[in-house]
Design a protein around this motif. Structure first.
Motif, PDB file in Angstrom:
ATOM      1  N   ALA A  83     -23.526  51.743 -47.337  1.00 29.35           N
ATOM      2  CA  ALA A  83     -24.187  51.915 -48.812  1.00 29.35           C
ATOM      3  C   ALA A  83     -25.483  51.997 -48.914  1.00 29.35           C
ATOM      4  O   ALA A  83     -25.803  52.992 -49.635  1.00 29.35           O
ATOM      5  CB  ALA A  83     -23.591  50.597 -49.547  1.00 29.35           C
ATOM      6  N   ILE A  84     -26.286  51.326 -48.148  1.00 24.43           N
ATOM      7  CA  ILE A  84     -27.876  51.492 -48.342  1.00 24.43           C
ATOM      8  C   ILE A  84     -28.254  52.909 -47.693  1.00 24.43           C
ATOM      9  O   ILE A  84     -28.973  53.516 -48.115  1.00 24.43           O
ATOM     10  CB  ILE A  84     -28.464  50.558 -47.435  1.00 24.43           C
ATOM     11  CG1 ILE A  84     -28.200  48.926 -48.108  1.00 24.43           C
ATOM     12  CG2 ILE A  84     -29.895  50.663 -47.284  1.00 24.43           C
ATOM     13  CD1 ILE A  84     -28.594  47.821 -47.478  1.00 24.43           C
ATOM     14  N   LEU A  97     -22.021  47.522 -45.984  1.00 24.01           N
ATOM     15  CA  LEU A  97     -23.462  47.211 -46.485  1.00 24.01           C
ATOM     16  C   LEU A  97     -24.382  48.107 -45.735  1.00 24.01           C
ATOM     17  O   LEU A  97     -25.066  48.865 -46.894  1.00 24.01           O
ATOM     18  CB  LEU A  97     -23.835  45.942 -46.297  1.00 24.01           C
ATOM     19  CG  LEU A  97     -23.085  44.718 -47.102  1.00 24.01           C
ATOM     20  CD1 LEU A  97     -23.611  43.474 -46.798  1.00 24.01           C
ATOM     21  CD2 LEU A  97     -23.086  45.086 -48.581  1.00 24.01           C
ATOM     22  N   GLN A 125     -17.874  44.163 -42.491  1.00 29.25           N
ATOM     23  CA  GLN A 125     -19.002  43.722 -43.823  1.00 29.25           C
ATOM     24  C   GLN A 125     -20.156  44.366 -43.516  1.00 29.25           C
ATOM     25  O   GLN A 125     -20.873  45.221 -44.506  1.00 29.25           O
ATOM     26  CB  GLN A 125     -18.923  42.348 -44.058  1.00 29.25           C
ATOM     27  CG  GLN A 125     -19.957  41.806 -45.205  1.00 29.25           C
ATOM     28  CD  GLN A 125     -20.175  40.268 -45.050  1.00 29.25           C
ATOM     29  OE1 GLN A 125     -19.767  39.571 -44.316  1.00 29.25           O
ATOM     30  NE2 GLN A 125     -20.588  40.033 -46.449  1.00 29.25           N
ATOM     31  N   TYR A 126     -20.867  44.290 -42.360  1.00 29.47           N
ATOM     32  CA  TYR A 126     -22.258  44.736 -42.005  1.00 29.47           C
ATOM     33  C   TYR A 126     -21.898  46.354 -42.095  1.00 29.47           C
ATOM     34  O   TYR A 126     -22.927  46.961 -42.824  1.00 29.47           O
ATOM     35  CB  TYR A 126     -22.581  44.514 -40.610  1.00 29.47           C
ATOM     36  CG  TYR A 126     -23.929  44.821 -40.345  1.00 29.47           C
ATOM     37  CD1 TYR A 126     -25.087  43.816 -40.559  1.00 29.47           C
ATOM     38  CD2 TYR A 126     -24.234  45.836 -39.627  1.00 29.47           C
ATOM     39  CE1 TYR A 126     -26.294  44.388 -40.188  1.00 29.47           C
ATOM     40  CE2 TYR A 126     -25.413  46.631 -39.168  1.00 29.47           C
ATOM     41  CZ  TYR A 126     -26.649  45.861 -39.472  1.00 29.47           C
ATOM     42  OH  TYR A 126     -27.819  45.945 -39.232  1.00 29.47           O
ATOM     43  N   ILE A 161     -29.367  42.133 -44.311  1.00 30.50           N
ATOM     44  CA  ILE A 161     -28.046  42.643 -44.474  1.00 30.50           C
ATOM     45  C   ILE A 161     -27.110  41.392 -43.893  1.00 30.50           C
ATOM     46  O   ILE A 161     -27.274  40.912 -42.767  1.00 30.50           O
ATOM     47  CB  ILE A 161     -27.508  43.739 -43.797  1.00 30.50           C
ATOM     48  CG1 ILE A 161     -28.079  45.046 -44.585  1.00 30.50           C
ATOM     49  CG2 ILE A 161     -26.220  44.191 -44.073  1.00 30.50           C
ATOM     50  CD1 ILE A 161     -27.666  46.483 -43.957  1.00 30.50           C
TER      51      ILE A 161
END
Length: 204
Positions: free
Chosen positions: A110-111, A107, A103-104, A97
């Motif tokens: 979402a995963i 993501l 931002q991290y 990632i």
């Protein structure tokens, strides 16, 4: 009597006043400011990280609701395979990632959410097969053995993850851990499982 008499012109302040003055001096000490600001700066990061991790639980709930519907649409074996790929394949991306901060967290969330959907669906489908295949008189013992093995290895994995993380870094430890999860699902992707249309076919 040879000693120095106390200065009567400057009265000693009360204990409460001295305590308040000490607290104010500590608060204004510039050496304490960076430490306090660093603690305050990590609070939003911890909150975002916690929210991202909780997305996995939300995804698992959604997957549990959709598992049997997915099986009716795709066929039991294909739905089970797709659920396993989501739950064990997507975490492979965790070690790669990009970004930091918000931002991290987005993501990661979402995963976690998508992998949670696969996990919830796979759990429903696998438990259904086990309950059809295993005699009722052995269900409790088989479920106990399954839980013992599943949760019994968690402390071992945690210890190994700590050793890997301290030796090679957290990114390498996450990569090894997620690769192990993905490899554990491969035996369930054989053709006999993927071609199942209904769990009743397995029981027959």
């Amino acid at each position: 009597m040879g000693g120095r008499a106390p200065d009567q012109g400057q009265p000693v302040p009360p204990i409460a006043d001295r305590a308040r003055g000490a607290v104010q001096r500590l608060r204004s000490d510039p050496r304490r400011q960076p430490r306090r600001s660093r603690r305050q700066g990590t609070r939003p990061l911890r909150r975002r990280y916690g929210i991202a991790l909780s997305a996995g639980g939300a995804g698992a709930f959604v997957g549990a609701m959709l598992g049997l519907r997915l099986a009716k649409r795709l066929g039991y074996g294909r739905a089970f395979a797709a659920s396993l790929i989501l739950s064990t394949g997507l975490p492979l991306l965790l070690a790669f990632i990009p970004g930091r901060g918000l931002q991290y967290g987005v993501l990661l969330g979402a995963i976690q959410f998508l992998a949670g959907i696969g996990l919830g669906s796979a759990n429903v489908l696998s438990v259904t097969i086990r309950q059809l295949l295993i005699p009722r008189t052995a269900l409790a013992r088989s479920n106990g053995a399954y839980r013992t093995f599943t949760f019994g290895v968690l402390p071992i994995g945690a210890a190994l993850g700590g050793v890997l993380g301290s030796t090679f870094g957290t990114t390498a430890a996450v990569a090894v851990g997620t690769a192990g999860i993905a490899l554990s699902a491969l035996p369930m992707l054989v053709r006999e499982v993927r071609t199942l249309e209904t769990p009743v076919t397995t029981a027959a």
